[in-house]
Scaffold this motif. Structure first.
Motif, PDB file in Angstrom:
ATOM      1  N   ARG A 119      -4.309  11.835  -2.733  1.00  0.00           N
ATOM      2  CA  ARG A 119      -5.122  10.733  -3.253  1.00  0.00           C
ATOM      3  C   ARG A 119      -6.005  11.205  -4.405  1.00  0.00           C
ATOM      4  O   ARG A 119      -6.670  12.238  -4.301  1.00  0.00           O
ATOM      5  CB  ARG A 119      -6.011  10.144  -2.159  1.00  0.00           C
ATOM      6  CG  ARG A 119      -5.294   9.279  -1.159  1.00  0.00           C
ATOM      7  CD  ARG A 119      -6.276   8.708  -0.140  1.00  0.00           C
ATOM      8  NE  ARG A 119      -7.359   7.978  -0.766  1.00  0.00           N
ATOM      9  CZ  ARG A 119      -8.458   7.575  -0.138  1.00  0.00           C
ATOM     10  NH1 ARG A 119      -8.610   7.861   1.146  1.00  0.00           N
ATOM     11  NH2 ARG A 119      -9.395   6.901  -0.774  1.00  0.00           N
ATOM     12  N   SER A 146      -9.777   2.251   5.514  1.00  0.00           N
ATOM     13  CA  SER A 146      -9.827   3.253   4.446  1.00  0.00           C
ATOM     14  C   SER A 146      -9.844   4.619   5.115  1.00  0.00           C
ATOM     15  O   SER A 146     -10.884   5.058   5.594  1.00  0.00           O
ATOM     16  CB  SER A 146     -11.081   3.068   3.582  1.00  0.00           C
ATOM     17  OG  SER A 146     -11.050   1.835   2.906  1.00  0.00           O
ATOM     18  N   PRO A 147      -8.693   5.305   5.197  1.00  0.00           N
ATOM     19  CA  PRO A 147      -8.627   6.528   5.995  1.00  0.00           C
ATOM     20  C   PRO A 147      -9.194   7.759   5.291  1.00  0.00           C
ATOM     21  O   PRO A 147      -8.913   8.007   4.115  1.00  0.00           O
ATOM     22  CB  PRO A 147      -7.120   6.692   6.234  1.00  0.00           C
ATOM     23  CG  PRO A 147      -6.478   6.055   5.054  1.00  0.00           C
ATOM     24  CD  PRO A 147      -7.379   4.916   4.651  1.00  0.00           C
ATOM     25  N   TYR A 148      -9.985   8.501   6.021  1.00  0.00           N
ATOM     26  CA  TYR A 148     -10.484   9.810   5.603  1.00  0.00           C
ATOM     27  C   TYR A 148     -10.360  10.734   6.805  1.00  0.00           C
ATOM     28  O   TYR A 148     -10.309  10.282   7.950  1.00  0.00           O
ATOM     29  CB  TYR A 148     -11.948   9.738   5.152  1.00  0.00           C
ATOM     30  CG  TYR A 148     -12.178   8.910   3.908  1.00  0.00           C
ATOM     31  CD1 TYR A 148     -12.247   9.510   2.651  1.00  0.00           C
ATOM     32  CD2 TYR A 148     -12.332   7.527   3.980  1.00  0.00           C
ATOM     33  CE1 TYR A 148     -12.453   8.749   1.510  1.00  0.00           C
ATOM     34  CE2 TYR A 148     -12.528   6.760   2.849  1.00  0.00           C
ATOM     35  CZ  TYR A 148     -12.596   7.382   1.607  1.00  0.00           C
ATOM     36  OH  TYR A 148     -12.791   6.629   0.481  1.00  0.00           O
ATOM     37  N   LEU A 193       0.474   4.703   2.329  1.00  0.00           N
ATOM     38  CA  LEU A 193      -0.670   4.390   3.192  1.00  0.00           C
ATOM     39  C   LEU A 193      -0.323   3.295   4.176  1.00  0.00           C
ATOM     40  O   LEU A 193      -0.557   3.433   5.385  1.00  0.00           O
ATOM     41  CB  LEU A 193      -1.869   3.964   2.338  1.00  0.00           C
ATOM     42  CG  LEU A 193      -3.054   3.356   3.099  1.00  0.00           C
ATOM     43  CD1 LEU A 193      -3.600   4.341   4.123  1.00  0.00           C
ATOM     44  CD2 LEU A 193      -4.148   2.911   2.125  1.00  0.00           C
ATOM     45  N   HIS A 194       0.256   2.210   3.705  1.00  0.00           N
ATOM     46  CA  HIS A 194       0.569   1.093   4.595  1.00  0.00           C
ATOM     47  C   HIS A 194       1.602   1.500   5.643  1.00  0.00           C
ATOM     48  O   HIS A 194       1.461   1.182   6.823  1.00  0.00           O
ATOM     49  CB  HIS A 194       1.080  -0.097   3.799  1.00  0.00           C
ATOM     50  CG  HIS A 194       1.493  -1.250   4.658  1.00  0.00           C
ATOM     51  ND1 HIS A 194       0.581  -2.067   5.294  1.00  0.00           N
ATOM     52  CD2 HIS A 194       2.724  -1.701   5.026  1.00  0.00           C
ATOM     53  CE1 HIS A 194       1.227  -2.974   6.000  1.00  0.00           C
ATOM     54  NE2 HIS A 194       2.525  -2.775   5.861  1.00  0.00           N
ATOM     55  N   GLY A 223       0.800  -1.226   0.000  1.00  0.00           N
ATOM     56  CA  GLY A 223       0.000   0.000   0.000  1.00  0.00           C
ATOM     57  C   GLY A 223       0.824   1.263   0.000  1.00  0.00           C
ATOM     58  O   GLY A 223       0.279   2.366   0.113  1.00  0.00           O
ATOM     59  N   PHE A 280      -0.587  12.530   3.180  1.00  0.00           N
ATOM     60  CA  PHE A 280      -0.829  11.857   1.904  1.00  0.00           C
ATOM     61  C   PHE A 280      -2.296  11.861   1.487  1.00  0.00           C
ATOM     62  O   PHE A 280      -2.615  11.604   0.330  1.00  0.00           O
ATOM     63  CB  PHE A 280      -0.297  10.415   1.935  1.00  0.00           C
ATOM     64  CG  PHE A 280      -1.081   9.474   2.802  1.00  0.00           C
ATOM     65  CD1 PHE A 280      -2.262   8.906   2.354  1.00  0.00           C
ATOM     66  CD2 PHE A 280      -0.631   9.148   4.071  1.00  0.00           C
ATOM     67  CE1 PHE A 280      -2.986   8.035   3.159  1.00  0.00           C
ATOM     68  CE2 PHE A 280      -1.342   8.278   4.866  1.00  0.00           C
ATOM     69  CZ  PHE A 280      -2.523   7.727   4.417  1.00  0.00           C
ATOM     70  N   LEU A 281      -3.210  12.155   2.415  1.00  0.00           N
ATOM     71  CA  LEU A 281      -4.625  12.227   2.027  1.00  0.00           C
ATOM     72  C   LEU A 281      -4.853  13.285   0.956  1.00  0.00           C
ATOM     73  O   LEU A 281      -5.763  13.162   0.135  1.00  0.00           O
ATOM     74  CB  LEU A 281      -5.495  12.520   3.247  1.00  0.00           C
ATOM     75  CG  LEU A 281      -5.637  11.407   4.284  1.00  0.00           C
ATOM     76  CD1 LEU A 281      -6.554  11.853   5.408  1.00  0.00           C
ATOM     77  CD2 LEU A 281      -6.165  10.130   3.654  1.00  0.00           C
ATOM     78  N   TRP A 283       2.270   4.452   6.796  1.00  0.00           N
ATOM     79  CA  TRP A 283       1.679   5.392   7.751  1.00  0.00           C
ATOM     80  C   TRP A 283       0.770   4.657   8.735  1.00  0.00           C
ATOM     81  O   TRP A 283       0.832   4.895   9.945  1.00  0.00           O
ATOM     82  CB  TRP A 283       0.893   6.479   7.032  1.00  0.00           C
ATOM     83  CG  TRP A 283       0.218   7.392   8.003  1.00  0.00           C
ATOM     84  CD1 TRP A 283       0.772   8.451   8.658  1.00  0.00           C
ATOM     85  CD2 TRP A 283      -1.143   7.306   8.453  1.00  0.00           C
ATOM     86  NE1 TRP A 283      -0.157   9.030   9.495  1.00  0.00           N
ATOM     87  CE2 TRP A 283      -1.332   8.350   9.392  1.00  0.00           C
ATOM     88  CE3 TRP A 283      -2.201   6.464   8.156  1.00  0.00           C
ATOM     89  CZ2 TRP A 283      -2.549   8.561  10.028  1.00  0.00           C
ATOM     90  CZ3 TRP A 283      -3.404   6.665   8.788  1.00  0.00           C
ATOM     91  CH2 TRP A 283      -3.578   7.708   9.712  1.00  0.00           C
ATOM     92  N   LEU A 284      -0.075   3.765   8.230  1.00  0.00           N
ATOM     93  CA  LEU A 284      -0.961   3.014   9.115  1.00  0.00           C
ATOM     94  C   LEU A 284      -0.163   2.207  10.135  1.00  0.00           C
ATOM     95  O   LEU A 284      -0.507   2.161  11.320  1.00  0.00           O
ATOM     96  CB  LEU A 284      -1.858   2.077   8.297  1.00  0.00           C
ATOM     97  CG  LEU A 284      -3.003   2.714   7.515  1.00  0.00           C
ATOM     98  CD1 LEU A 284      -3.666   1.673   6.615  1.00  0.00           C
ATOM     99  CD2 LEU A 284      -4.041   3.321   8.448  1.00  0.00           C
TER     100      LEU A 284
END
Length: 260
Positions: free
Chosen positions: A117, A182-184, A38-39, A35, A113-114, A41-42
């Motif tokens: 996207r 699924s981050p928002y 994203l990966h 990912g 990073f949001l 960061w998570l």
């Protein structure tokens, strides 16, 4: 086998059903295409998150400490299966798990990073929040206008899981497990609205569900606009086809349940 060895397992690897069909299982790990940001960061952001009322699938490092290898990342497999979506109680439990999760991650700082996207869901989310102009297809235009008229502020934004509906697993005697985040950066009420909208649109939940959950009409309206914009985005971009009449009917029925 090189990837499996890097994550400390021997295999064999077997494909997993569900999701986008790209995940594999090997011993107690679930492997997915990397990912990227994203990966990573998570993995870092959730290192200190303690589950209270929910479980999380923990990211796994490779033997040399990396979060990915040869385009693959890994998570620890969590015990659980999908629930019975026909039961009203299922939706209540999904909402409860989501609320526990959102309380636990309320301290996390907004990831940069949001902003970069550009996938269908990110574009649709911005449209639902008035951050991006969108021209709706004729099949959706009238409903989109009604939904926009019903929008209200939903509270303080924070990190939320914007796709809880089929990403909460249940196991007897254990808290629900939340997977595939699924981050928002939105109010938690928005994530709850998406669960209710999905239940009404895609899982044949009875209209009575609306009377049993503490989710506002404005939250569901915003969520319906998001899902509507997502369908619109994927069709207009030429990425996917859709039965527009059927999807419009589903959105209309859900809107009618909340009085729109």
């Amino acid at each position: 086998m090189t990837v499996l060895h890097a994550f400390g397992v021997d295999g064999p690897a077997r494909p997993l059903a569900g999701g986008q069909g790209t995940s594999w299982s090997a011993e107690d790990l679930v492997l997915k295409p990397d990912g990227g940001a994203l990966h990573e960061w998570l993995a870092a952001a959730f290192a200190d998150v303690t589950g209270d009322g929910f479980r999380l699938a923990a990211p796994v490092r490779t033997r040399d400490g990396a979060w990915a290898v040869q385009g693959w990342s890994a998570m620890r497999r969590v015990q659980g299966t999908e629930p019975d979506y026909c039961a009203v109680s299922t939706w209540q439990e999904i909402l409860s798990a989501g609320r526990a999760f959102h309380r636990a991650v309320a301290h996390i700082v907004r990831p940069v990073f949001l902003d970069t996207r550009q996938d269908w869901w990110a574009q649709a989310d911005r449209a639902a929040w008035g951050e991006r102009a969108v021209r709706f297809l004729p099949e959706f235009a009238a409903l989109a206008h009604r939904l926009q008229d019903a929008l209200e502020p939903l509270g303080r934004p924070q990190l939320v899981h914007g796709d809880l509906t089929k990403n909460v697993l249940f196991a007897s005697g254990l808290p629900p497990a939340i997977i595939d985040i699924s981050p928002y950066w939105r109010p938690p009420a928005y994530a709850e609205g998406i669960v209710v909208a999905d239940a009404l649109c895609w899982h044949d939940a009875p209209a009575s569900l609306w009377e049993t959950v503490d989710v506002s009409a404005a939250a569901v309206a915003r969520a319906l606009l998001f899902r509507l914009a997502t369908t619109n985005e994927r069709v207009v971009s030429g990425g996917e086809s859709a039965d527009l009449q059927d999807e419009a009917r589903r959105y209309e029925l859900a809107a009618a349940v909340i009085g729109l």
